[in-house]
Design a protein around this motif. Structure first.
Motif, PDB file in Angstrom:
ATOM      1  N   ARG A  76       0.764  -1.181  -0.062  1.00  0.00           N
ATOM      2  CA  ARG A  76       0.127  -0.049   0.081  1.00  0.00           C
ATOM      3  C   ARG A  76       0.975   1.384   0.040  1.00  0.00           C
ATOM      4  NH1 ARG A  76      -4.167   0.403  -2.082  1.00  0.00           N
ATOM      5  NH2 ARG A  76      -5.102  -1.099  -0.942  1.00  0.00           N
ATOM      6  N   SER A 129      -5.585   4.052  -3.864  1.00  0.00           N
ATOM      7  CA  SER A 129      -6.675   3.574  -4.012  1.00  0.00           C
ATOM      8  C   SER A 129      -7.227   2.365  -4.651  1.00  0.00           C
ATOM      9  CB  SER A 129      -7.855   4.749  -4.513  1.00  0.00           C
ATOM     10  OG  SER A 129      -7.588   4.921  -5.814  1.00  0.00           O
ATOM     11  N   GLU A 184      -7.317  -1.538  -5.091  1.00  0.00           N
ATOM     12  CA  GLU A 184      -7.623  -2.714  -4.152  1.00  0.00           C
ATOM     13  C   GLU A 184      -6.250  -3.827  -4.361  1.00  0.00           C
ATOM     14  OE1 GLU A 184     -11.019  -6.141  -3.410  1.00  0.00           O
ATOM     15  OE2 GLU A 184     -11.255  -4.629  -4.921  1.00  0.00           O
TER      16      GLU A 184
END
Length: 119
Positions: free
Chosen positions: A86, A96, A98
């Motif tokens: 991330r 953002s 996934e």
């Protein structure tokens, strides 16, 4: 690196191989890249390896052609944790997107015996 932010609005799929699967596939060595390309790639795509601060990152991408730029469809991380992935995604503008964790087998896989048709 190819354009990764988007192509016609399409963000790359982000895969994180769990430590078991990463080790089962060779921890980034040997035929690892070919296995990833066979599983996630499409015709005419190539795979590129990149070292990242935590682990290994492989890009699956279409190379540039006269009618379109190069673009990346998959980012596949191995040897990293989800928070590390991330953090990296945030630095490249994909914070953002996934992250899909892909798990390996936790028990030995044995070849299934051939079924015998007894007619």
């Amino acid at each position: 690196m190819s354009e990764i932010a988007s192509w016609n609005g399409e963000h790359p799929q982000v895969k994180l191989l769990d430590p078991v699967l990463f080790a089962q596939l060779g921890a980034g060595e040997g035929g690892y890249a070919e296995l990833l390309l066979a599983e996630y790639g499409r015709p005419e795509q190539v795979i590129v390896r990149n070292e990242v601060p935590h682990g290994v990152l492989h890009y699956i991408q279409f190379e540039e052609r006269p009618d379109r730029p190069a673009w990346t469809t998959h980012l596949i991380f191995g040897g990293a944790t989800e928070p590390q992935v991330r953090e990296y995604l945030v630095t490249i503008g994909l914070g953002s997107v996934e992250i899909h964790t892909v798990y390996g087998a936790t028990e030995p896989i044995y070849d299934a015996p051939e079924e015998v048709d007894e007619l």
